[in-house]
Design a protein around this motif. Structure first.
Motif, PDB file in Angstrom:
ATOM      1  N   ASP A 151      20.130   2.729  72.689  1.00 43.95           N
ATOM      2  CA  ASP A 151      21.008   1.551  72.740  1.00 43.95           C
ATOM      3  C   ASP A 151      20.483   0.621  73.823  1.00 43.95           C
ATOM      4  N   TRP A 159      18.324   6.108  65.419  1.00 46.64           N
ATOM      5  CA  TRP A 159      18.617   4.694  65.219  1.00 46.64           C
ATOM      6  C   TRP A 159      18.290   3.916  66.484  1.00 46.64           C
ATOM      7  N   GLU A 169      19.846   0.721  68.519  1.00 48.49           N
ATOM      8  CA  GLU A 169      21.168   0.095  68.573  1.00 48.49           C
ATOM      9  C   GLU A 169      21.121  -1.256  69.279  1.00 48.49           C
ATOM     10  N   LYS A 203      15.996  -4.805  60.036  1.00 49.64           N
ATOM     11  CA  LYS A 203      16.310  -3.668  59.164  1.00 49.64           C
ATOM     12  C   LYS A 203      15.414  -3.663  57.923  1.00 49.64           C
ATOM     13  N   ALA A 258      21.592   0.223  64.117  1.00 46.52           N
ATOM     14  CA  ALA A 258      23.038   0.393  64.294  1.00 46.52           C
ATOM     15  C   ALA A 258      23.574  -0.738  65.157  1.00 46.52           C
ATOM     16  N   VAL A 262      22.463  -3.671  58.862  1.00 44.61           N
ATOM     17  CA  VAL A 262      22.478  -2.407  59.603  1.00 44.61           C
ATOM     18  C   VAL A 262      22.495  -1.206  58.662  1.00 44.61           C
ATOM     19  N   ASN A 263      22.058  -0.075  59.220  1.00 42.59           N
ATOM     20  CA  ASN A 263      22.177   1.214  58.526  1.00 42.59           C
ATOM     21  C   ASN A 263      23.446   1.949  58.922  1.00 42.59           C
ATOM     22  N   TYR A 264      23.987   1.626  60.103  1.00 40.08           N
ATOM     23  CA  TYR A 264      25.219   2.235  60.595  1.00 40.08           C
ATOM     24  C   TYR A 264      26.076   1.143  61.232  1.00 40.08           C
ATOM     25  N   GLN A 303      29.306   0.316  63.861  1.00 42.91           N
ATOM     26  CA  GLN A 303      29.837   0.962  65.061  1.00 42.91           C
ATOM     27  C   GLN A 303      31.068   0.237  65.621  1.00 42.91           C
ATOM     28  N   MET A 329      29.530   5.036  62.453  1.00 44.27           N
ATOM     29  CA  MET A 329      29.273   5.848  63.645  1.00 44.27           C
ATOM     30  C   MET A 329      30.038   5.190  64.790  1.00 44.27           C
ATOM     31  N   HIS A 383      31.773   3.606  67.966  1.00 46.09           N
ATOM     32  CA  HIS A 383      31.455   3.396  69.378  1.00 46.09           C
ATOM     33  C   HIS A 383      32.619   3.983  70.173  1.00 46.09           C
TER      34      HIS A 383
END
Length: 363
Positions: free
Chosen positions: A190, A214, A216, A232, A240, A260-262, A264, A291, A293
């Motif tokens: 991240d 990932w 972030e 992406k 993410a 994004v793939n995820y 948050q 996913m 946060h």
């Protein structure tokens, strides 16, 4: 069933992070939690958490001077009506920041009340799968040195965590973590929105060999979904983001952009349990995993655990890698061998110890 008292309570908990305390605006960071406490005429108490960190004084002001007066005498049982009215009344003051953070804490507390009123856990109220535990990833602090990255990665693994997230921005720190943990375990990074598109692409080429689970929030500003989508689309690395999204509409725009793939969402920032339920549903419609946060040690973490029971992909739960001296929520927020249990009691499942809260309240 009306609200007679509502307050925001800032608490500072002694903590250790395995390195120097980070600073914000030149001031060493503290482990500060802004509890929201709602009490009804018949003595029922609901607990929530509003996003804290260094902005908690503004969030407390927003709650005490704007939201609490509007809540006194309200029927606490109809959460959708309450939250819709408040959002419309307060939107002129901003759709994010302290007002929305305060609303998030209120919403969590109202759901806690609802569960206690109906003698059901939040998991039961929202239709989640009961009696679950979740694997956590150790969300490390930003240490800035290779030695501390290695030390804390090793410490996290020794405590049973099987996934790690760094908050560093240097390739050498990622290499250091991989030297300790190998390539088999998930490693996330991240970076908190530092780069433009070109810088991001260059960094991804350098990071590719370390097989990040990932990356972030690489792009500044965080709402630049167009450029995030370009990152992406290369397919070189999963992306993410979402903790800084302003609303459900922001998540719609992010997903429609295929950025994004995820996703948050953050329950203490985005509007509480009510908005998280909408975002979870949205994620399912786009087939993009959630996913959450959740670098929290208060009711925000408990709410996140209950919400995670709705997710088919059984997400990894973010857990701040820190040792707290005396948390008001006790064992309910502790990880054991990298796993955390979802509380099964009514509402959030566990009430904070008010004696500890009083002792640690910031005056």
């Amino acid at each position: 069933m009306t609200i007679r008292f509502a307050q925001a309570i800032p608490v500072s908990i002694p903590y250790d992070i395995g390195g120097p305390k980070p600073t914000f605006a030149g001031i060493p960071r503290k482990m500060e939690i802004l509890f929201i406490r709602i009490e009804t005429e018949d003595g029922l108490i609901g607990w929530g958490e509003a996003f804290g960190l260094s902005v908690w004084p503004a969030t407390k002001q927003a709650f005490d001077h704007l939201i609490a007066p509007l809540m006194i005498g309200k029927d606490e049982t109809n959460i959708p009506i309450i939250m819709n009215q408040l959002q419309r009344q307060l939107h002129i003051l901003g759709r994010t920041g302290p007002v929305t953070y305060a609303l998030s804490g209120l919403d969590i507390a109202l759901w806690d009340l609802k569960g206690k009123r109906e003698n059901k856990s939040l998991t039961e109220l929202i239709g989640g799968s009961p009696h679950q535990s979740f694997s956590c990833y150790a969300s490390l602090m930003r240490y800035g040195t290779i030695d501390l990255v290695k030390k804390n990665t090793e410490d996290a693994l020794n405590k049973g965590f099987k996934a790690i997230k760094l908050h560093e921005v240097g390739v050498d720190k990622v290499q250091a973590a991989r030297e300790v943990m190998g390539l088999d375990l998930p490693l996330m990074m991240d970076v908190n929105c530092p780069w433009d598109l070109q810088e991001t692409m260059e960094m991804i080429d350098k990071l590719h060999q370390y097989q990040l689970y990932w990356l972030e929030e690489p792009i500044w500003p965080p709402e630049d979904f167009k450029n995030l989508a370009k990152v992406k689309s290369t397919g070189k690395m999963a992306i993410a983001a979402g903790e800084n999204n302003l609303s459900l509409k922001h998540f719609e725009q992010m997903l429609e952009s295929d950025a994004v793939n995820y996703i948050q969402p953050s329950v203490t920032k985005i509007g509480g349990v009510s908005e998280m339920l909408k975002i979870i549903s949205l994620g399912k419609s786009f087939n993009v995993p959630v996913m959450p946060h959740s670098p929290y040690f208060g009711p925000g973490l408990l709410a996140t655990l209950h919400l995670a029971t709705l997710l088919p992909e059984k997400p990894l739960i973010e857990y701040s890698f820190a040792t707290l001296e005396n948390n008001p929520l006790g064992t309910s927020v502790l990880v054991k061998n990298g796993e955390i249990m979802v509380p099964t009691g009514p509402g959030l499942g566990y009430d904070p110890d008010e004696t500890i809260i009083r002792a640690m309240t910031i005056k």
